[in-house]
Scaffold this motif. Structure first.
Motif, PDB file in Angstrom:
ATOM      1  N   CYS A  45      -6.360 -11.501   5.325  1.00 51.97           N
ATOM      2  CA  CYS A  45      -5.521 -12.202   4.350  1.00 51.97           C
ATOM      3  C   CYS A  45      -4.295 -11.377   3.953  1.00 51.97           C
ATOM      4  CB  CYS A  45      -6.333 -12.572   3.115  1.00 51.97           C
ATOM      5  SG  CYS A  45      -7.623 -13.790   3.458  1.00 51.97           S
ATOM      6  N   GLY A  46      -4.444 -10.055   3.913  1.00 52.35           N
ATOM      7  CA  GLY A  46      -3.305  -9.190   3.594  1.00 52.35           C
ATOM      8  C   GLY A  46      -2.224  -9.283   4.660  1.00 52.35           C
ATOM      9  N   ARG A  47      -2.627  -9.249   5.908  1.00 50.44           N
ATOM     10  CA  ARG A  47      -1.645  -9.412   6.997  1.00 50.44           C
ATOM     11  C   ARG A  47      -0.988 -10.782   6.929  1.00 50.44           C
ATOM     12  NH1 ARG A  47      -1.568  -6.082  11.700  1.00 50.44           N
ATOM     13  NH2 ARG A  47      -3.014  -4.370  11.492  1.00 50.44           N
ATOM     14  N   ASP A  48      -1.778 -11.808   6.628  1.00 48.19           N
ATOM     15  CA  ASP A  48      -1.217 -13.152   6.493  1.00 48.19           C
ATOM     16  C   ASP A  48      -0.200 -13.198   5.351  1.00 48.19           C
ATOM     17  OD1 ASP A  48      -2.900 -13.938   8.564  1.00 48.19           O
ATOM     18  OD2 ASP A  48      -4.329 -14.969   7.239  1.00 48.19           O
ATOM     19  N   GLY A  76      -1.827   8.197  -1.543  1.00 50.51           N
ATOM     20  CA  GLY A  76      -3.233   8.462  -1.745  1.00 50.51           C
ATOM     21  C   GLY A  76      -4.112   7.224  -1.739  1.00 50.51           C
ATOM     22  N   THR A  77      -3.532   6.059  -1.466  1.00 48.66           N
ATOM     23  CA  THR A  77      -4.308   4.817  -1.477  1.00 48.66           C
ATOM     24  C   THR A  77      -4.584   4.289  -0.073  1.00 48.66           C
ATOM     25  OG1 THR A  77      -2.339   3.420  -1.569  1.00 48.66           O
ATOM     26  CG2 THR A  77      -3.308   4.119  -3.684  1.00 48.66           C
ATOM     27  N   GLY A  78      -3.810   4.747   0.909  1.00 46.41           N
ATOM     28  CA  GLY A  78      -3.916   4.202   2.261  1.00 46.41           C
ATOM     29  C   GLY A  78      -3.061   2.969   2.475  1.00 46.41           C
ATOM     30  N   ASN A  79      -2.418   2.489   1.410  1.00 46.55           N
ATOM     31  CA  ASN A  79      -1.586   1.296   1.558  1.00 46.55           C
ATOM     32  C   ASN A  79      -0.438   1.502   2.532  1.00 46.55           C
ATOM     33  OD1 ASN A  79      -3.178  -0.149  -0.203  1.00 46.55           O
ATOM     34  ND2 ASN A  79      -1.858   0.191  -1.970  1.00 46.55           N
ATOM     35  N   PHE A  86      -1.573   0.490   5.886  1.00 47.09           N
ATOM     36  CA  PHE A  86      -1.629  -0.969   6.002  1.00 47.09           C
ATOM     37  C   PHE A  86      -0.237  -1.538   6.251  1.00 47.09           C
ATOM     38  CE2 PHE A  86      -0.921  -4.996   3.761  1.00 47.09           C
ATOM     39  CZ  PHE A  86      -1.656  -5.829   4.579  1.00 47.09           C
ATOM     40  N   TYR A  87       0.736  -1.121   5.438  1.00 49.89           N
ATOM     41  CA  TYR A  87       2.090  -1.655   5.604  1.00 49.89           C
ATOM     42  C   TYR A  87       2.677  -1.260   6.963  1.00 49.89           C
ATOM     43  CZ  TYR A  87       1.864  -2.938   0.676  1.00 49.89           C
ATOM     44  OH  TYR A  87       1.498  -3.491  -0.514  1.00 49.89           O
ATOM     45  N   ALA A  88       2.391  -0.059   7.419  1.00 51.48           N
ATOM     46  CA  ALA A  88       2.858   0.352   8.751  1.00 51.48           C
ATOM     47  C   ALA A  88       2.258  -0.554   9.824  1.00 51.48           C
ATOM     48  CB  ALA A  88       2.512   1.813   9.009  1.00 51.48           C
ATOM     49  N   ALA A  89       0.999  -0.914   9.672  1.00 51.92           N
ATOM     50  CA  ALA A  89       0.360  -1.822  10.636  1.00 51.92           C
ATOM     51  C   ALA A  89       0.989  -3.211  10.598  1.00 51.92           C
ATOM     52  CB  ALA A  89      -1.144  -1.915  10.364  1.00 51.92           C
ATOM     53  N   CYS A  90       1.664  -3.536   9.510  1.00 54.72           N
ATOM     54  CA  CYS A  90       2.360  -4.824   9.377  1.00 54.72           C
ATOM     55  C   CYS A  90       3.816  -4.728   9.831  1.00 54.72           C
ATOM     56  CB  CYS A  90       2.303  -5.307   7.930  1.00 54.72           C
ATOM     57  SG  CYS A  90       0.634  -5.758   7.392  1.00 54.72           S
ATOM     58  N   GLY A  91       4.216  -3.593  10.385  1.00 51.13           N
ATOM     59  CA  GLY A  91       5.563  -3.443  10.922  1.00 51.13           C
ATOM     60  C   GLY A  91       6.539  -2.661  10.068  1.00 51.13           C
ATOM     61  N   TYR A  92       6.131  -2.252   8.882  1.00 48.76           N
ATOM     62  CA  TYR A  92       7.017  -1.485   8.006  1.00 48.76           C
ATOM     63  C   TYR A  92       7.111  -0.047   8.481  1.00 48.76           C
ATOM     64  CZ  TYR A  92       7.201  -5.240   4.584  1.00 48.76           C
ATOM     65  OH  TYR A  92       7.429  -6.437   3.962  1.00 48.76           O
ATOM     66  N   LYS A  93       8.274   0.549   8.270  1.00 47.26           N
ATOM     67  CA  LYS A  93       8.506   1.960   8.601  1.00 47.26           C
ATOM     68  C   LYS A  93       8.702   2.740   7.309  1.00 47.26           C
ATOM     69  CE  LYS A  93       9.000   1.106  13.042  1.00 47.26           C
ATOM     70  NZ  LYS A  93       7.763   0.795  13.675  1.00 47.26           N
ATOM     71  N   GLU A  94       8.091   3.911   7.259  1.00 47.15           N
ATOM     72  CA  GLU A  94       8.313   4.784   6.108  1.00 47.15           C
ATOM     73  C   GLU A  94       9.715   5.349   6.187  1.00 47.15           C
ATOM     74  OE1 GLU A  94       6.858   9.065   4.470  1.00 47.15           O
ATOM     75  OE2 GLU A  94       5.275   7.738   5.225  1.00 47.15           O
ATOM     76  N   VAL A  95      10.458   5.241   5.092  1.00 44.94           N
ATOM     77  CA  VAL A  95      11.825   5.755   5.056  1.00 44.94           C
ATOM     78  C   VAL A  95      12.025   6.815   3.977  1.00 44.94           C
ATOM     79  CG1 VAL A  95      12.846   3.714   6.124  1.00 44.94           C
ATOM     80  CG2 VAL A  95      12.613   3.807   3.630  1.00 44.94           C
ATOM     81  N   GLY A  96      10.980   7.111   3.204  1.00 43.98           N
ATOM     82  CA  GLY A  96      11.107   8.166   2.214  1.00 43.98           C
ATOM     83  C   GLY A  96       9.858   8.335   1.374  1.00 43.98           C
ATOM     84  N   ARG A  97       9.733   9.540   0.801  1.00 46.48           N
ATOM     85  CA  ARG A  97       8.639   9.859  -0.123  1.00 46.48           C
ATOM     86  C   ARG A  97       9.216  10.640  -1.282  1.00 46.48           C
ATOM     87  NH1 ARG A  97       2.909  10.174   1.753  1.00 46.48           N
ATOM     88  NH2 ARG A  97       2.920   9.073   3.726  1.00 46.48           N
ATOM     89  N   ILE A  98       8.807  10.254  -2.467  1.00 43.43           N
ATOM     90  CA  ILE A  98       9.233  10.977  -3.659  1.00 43.43           C
ATOM     91  C   ILE A  98       7.990  11.627  -4.239  1.00 43.43           C
ATOM     92  CG2 ILE A  98      10.335  10.797  -5.913  1.00 43.43           C
ATOM     93  CD1 ILE A  98      11.557   8.109  -4.758  1.00 43.43           C
ATOM     94  N   PRO A  99       7.907  12.956  -4.136  1.00 39.02           N
ATOM     95  CA  PRO A  99       6.709  13.657  -4.610  1.00 39.02           C
ATOM     96  C   PRO A  99       6.517  13.488  -6.118  1.00 39.02           C
ATOM     97  CG  PRO A  99       8.115  15.108  -3.294  1.00 39.02           C
ATOM     98  CD  PRO A  99       8.889  13.859  -3.554  1.00 39.02           C
ATOM     99  N   ASP A 100       5.263  13.357  -6.519  1.00 37.86           N
ATOM    100  CA  ASP A 100       4.870  13.349  -7.934  1.00 37.86           C
ATOM    101  C   ASP A 100       5.618  12.302  -8.773  1.00 37.86           C
ATOM    102  OD1 ASP A 100       3.201  15.480  -7.268  1.00 37.86           O
ATOM    103  OD2 ASP A 100       4.734  16.962  -7.777  1.00 37.86           O
TER     104      ASP A 100
END
Length: 182
Positions: free
Chosen positions: A106-109, A134-137, A140-154
Protein backbone atom coordinates in the motif's frame (compact mmCIF):
# COMPACT_ATOMS: atom_id res chain seq x y z
CA UNK A 1 -5.55 -5.09 -0.18
CA UNK A 2 -5.87 -2.43 -2.86
CA UNK A 3 -6.59 1.13 -1.88
CA UNK A 4 -8.63 3.60 -3.89
CA UNK A 5 -6.91 6.98 -4.19
CA UNK A 6 -8.52 10.38 -4.63
CA UNK A 7 -6.86 13.76 -5.09
CA UNK A 8 -8.63 16.74 -3.53
CA UNK A 9 -11.64 14.91 -2.04
CA UNK A 10 -14.50 16.91 -0.56
CA UNK A 11 -13.47 17.70 2.97
CA UNK A 12 -16.14 16.45 5.36
CA UNK A 13 -16.14 15.95 9.13
CA UNK A 14 -15.81 12.19 8.49
CA UNK A 15 -12.70 12.76 6.35
CA UNK A 16 -11.25 15.10 8.99
CA UNK A 17 -11.83 12.52 11.70
CA UNK A 18 -10.45 9.72 9.50
CA UNK A 19 -7.22 11.61 8.81
CA UNK A 20 -6.86 12.56 12.48
CA UNK A 21 -7.34 8.95 13.60
CA UNK A 22 -4.93 7.67 10.92
CA UNK A 23 -2.28 10.20 11.98
CA UNK A 24 -2.59 9.19 15.63
CA UNK A 25 -2.52 5.46 14.78
CA UNK A 26 0.56 5.84 12.56
CA UNK A 27 2.38 7.93 15.18
CA UNK A 28 1.51 5.57 18.02
CA UNK A 29 2.79 2.63 15.96
CA UNK A 30 6.17 4.40 15.67
CA UNK A 31 5.64 6.28 12.41
CA UNK A 32 7.73 9.41 11.87
CA UNK A 33 5.02 11.89 10.86
CA UNK A 34 5.77 14.95 12.98
CA UNK A 35 5.02 13.59 16.44
CA UNK A 36 6.41 11.03 18.85
CA UNK A 37 4.18 8.54 20.67
CA UNK A 38 2.05 8.57 22.61
CA UNK A 39 -0.21 11.09 20.90
CA UNK A 40 -3.96 11.67 20.91
CA UNK A 41 -6.17 12.84 18.05
CA UNK A 42 -6.70 16.10 19.94
CA UNK A 43 -2.94 16.77 19.78
CA UNK A 44 -2.97 16.08 16.02
CA UNK A 45 -5.86 18.42 15.14
CA UNK A 46 -3.88 21.72 15.18
CA UNK A 47 -1.40 20.34 12.64
CA UNK A 48 -4.22 19.06 10.44
CA UNK A 49 -5.83 22.51 10.67
CA UNK A 50 -2.61 24.02 9.25
CA UNK A 51 -2.86 21.67 6.27
CA UNK A 52 -6.55 22.55 5.82
CA UNK A 53 -5.83 26.27 5.89
CA UNK A 54 -3.19 25.80 3.18
CA UNK A 55 -5.66 23.67 1.17
CA UNK A 56 -8.16 26.54 1.28
CA UNK A 57 -5.43 28.89 -0.01
CA UNK A 58 -4.73 26.46 -2.85
CA UNK A 59 -1.13 25.77 -1.86
CA UNK A 60 -1.70 22.20 -0.62
CA UNK A 61 -3.42 19.28 -2.34
CA UNK A 62 -4.64 16.25 -0.39
CA UNK A 63 -4.27 12.68 -1.64
CA UNK A 64 -6.37 10.16 0.29
CA UNK A 65 -6.32 6.38 0.04
CA UNK A 66 -9.40 4.50 1.20
CA UNK A 67 -9.78 0.82 1.98
CA UNK A 68 -12.60 -1.38 0.64
CA UNK A 69 -14.88 -0.13 3.43
CA UNK A 70 -14.26 3.50 2.49
CA UNK A 71 -12.19 4.22 5.61
CA UNK A 72 -9.21 6.57 5.36
CA UNK A 73 -6.18 4.26 5.19
CA UNK A 74 -3.46 6.45 3.62
CA UNK A 75 -2.66 10.12 2.99
CA UNK A 76 -0.10 12.42 1.49
CA UNK A 77 -0.14 16.21 1.25
CA UNK A 78 1.35 17.76 -1.89
CA UNK A 79 2.56 21.26 -1.06
CA UNK A 80 3.22 23.68 -3.89
CA UNK A 81 6.14 26.06 -3.70
CA UNK A 82 5.21 29.70 -3.53
CA UNK A 83 8.75 30.92 -4.28
CA UNK A 84 8.95 32.04 -7.90
CA UNK A 85 12.25 30.22 -8.50
CA UNK A 86 11.02 26.89 -7.12
CA UNK A 87 7.54 26.47 -8.59
CA UNK A 88 8.71 23.54 -10.74
CA UNK A 89 8.78 21.11 -7.79
CA UNK A 90 6.59 20.41 -4.78
CA UNK A 91 6.96 18.97 -1.29
CA UNK A 92 5.35 15.72 -0.19
CA UNK A 93 4.36 15.80 3.49
CA UNK A 94 2.63 13.59 6.03
CA UNK A 95 2.90 10.40 4.01
CA UNK A 96 0.98 7.77 5.98
CA UNK A 97 -0.35 4.24 5.56
CA UNK A 98 -2.34 2.66 8.37
CA UNK A 99 -0.15 0.23 10.37
CA UNK A 100 -2.50 -2.70 9.65
CA UNK A 101 -1.78 -2.27 5.93
CA UNK A 102 1.98 -1.76 6.06
CA UNK A 103 4.05 -4.42 4.32
CA UNK A 104 1.28 -5.16 1.81
CA UNK A 105 2.35 -2.81 -1.00
CA UNK A 106 0.00 0.00 0.00
CA UNK A 107 2.92 2.37 0.66
CA UNK A 108 4.29 1.84 -2.83
CA UNK A 109 0.79 2.34 -4.23
CA UNK A 110 0.49 5.60 -2.28
CA UNK A 111 3.85 6.82 -3.57
CA UNK A 112 2.89 5.96 -7.17
CA UNK A 113 -0.45 7.76 -6.73
CA UNK A 114 1.40 10.80 -5.30
CA UNK A 115 3.74 10.87 -8.33
CA UNK A 116 0.74 10.62 -10.67
CA UNK A 117 -1.00 13.42 -8.77
CA UNK A 118 2.11 15.62 -9.00
CA UNK A 119 2.35 14.95 -12.75
CA UNK A 120 -1.24 16.18 -13.11
CA UNK A 121 -0.23 19.61 -11.77
CA UNK A 122 0.95 21.87 -14.56
CA UNK A 123 4.64 22.73 -14.40
CA UNK A 124 5.64 20.24 -11.69
CA UNK A 125 8.83 18.39 -12.60
CA UNK A 126 9.90 16.82 -9.29
CA UNK A 127 8.84 15.90 -5.76
CA UNK A 128 10.93 16.57 -2.67
CA UNK A 129 10.37 15.07 0.74
CA UNK A 130 12.24 14.74 3.98
CA UNK A 131 12.32 11.83 6.37
CA UNK A 132 13.64 11.20 9.84
CA UNK A 133 16.93 9.32 10.05
CA UNK A 134 17.04 6.05 11.94
CA UNK A 135 13.60 4.88 10.78
CA UNK A 136 14.48 3.10 7.53
CA UNK A 137 12.06 5.31 5.64
CA UNK A 138 14.89 6.53 3.41
CA UNK A 139 15.34 2.96 2.12
CA UNK A 140 11.61 2.72 1.40
CA UNK A 141 11.60 6.00 -0.52
CA UNK A 142 14.72 4.95 -2.43
CA UNK A 143 12.92 1.75 -3.44
CA UNK A 144 10.14 4.00 -4.79
CA UNK A 145 12.61 5.84 -7.04
CA UNK A 146 13.63 8.75 -4.81
CA UNK A 147 17.28 9.78 -4.59
CA UNK A 148 18.91 11.11 -1.46
CA UNK A 149 20.12 14.64 -2.10
CA UNK A 150 21.14 15.72 1.39
CA UNK A 151 21.32 15.04 5.13
CA UNK A 152 21.18 17.55 7.92
CA UNK A 153 22.75 16.09 11.05
CA UNK A 154 20.89 16.40 14.36
CA UNK A 155 18.07 18.43 12.76
CA UNK A 156 15.26 16.45 14.38
CA UNK A 157 15.11 16.17 18.16
CA UNK A 158 12.89 13.19 18.97
CA UNK A 159 13.75 13.39 22.68
CA UNK A 160 16.52 14.87 24.80
CA UNK A 161 19.72 13.12 23.69
CA UNK A 162 17.99 11.55 20.63
CA UNK A 163 18.73 13.77 17.66
CA UNK A 164 18.18 12.42 14.13
CA UNK A 165 19.23 13.38 10.67
CA UNK A 166 16.76 15.11 8.38
CA UNK A 167 17.16 13.26 5.07
CA UNK A 168 16.18 15.15 1.91
CA UNK A 169 15.05 13.05 -1.06
CA UNK A 170 14.02 13.91 -4.62
CA UNK A 171 11.99 12.19 -7.32
CA UNK A 172 12.36 13.74 -10.79
CA UNK A 173 9.07 13.06 -12.52
CA UNK A 174 10.40 12.83 -16.06
CA UNK A 175 7.99 11.20 -18.45
CA UNK A 176 4.42 10.24 -17.63
CA UNK A 177 5.59 6.71 -16.94
CA UNK A 178 8.02 7.99 -14.31
CA UNK A 179 11.05 6.18 -12.98
CA UNK A 180 11.36 2.46 -13.37
CA UNK A 181 9.93 0.54 -10.44
CA UNK A 182 12.73 -1.40 -8.76
Amino acid sequence: MALTFELDPSFTPALRDGITALWADVTNAGGAVGFVPPVTPEEIRPDLLKHLTAMERGTVRLLVGRDEDGAVAATAFLTLNEHRLMKHWLWLYTVMVHPRLQGQGCGRDLMAAAADAARSIEGIEAIRLTCRGGTGNDRFYAACGYKEVGRIPDAIRVAPGDDREDIVMLLPLGSASGPATP
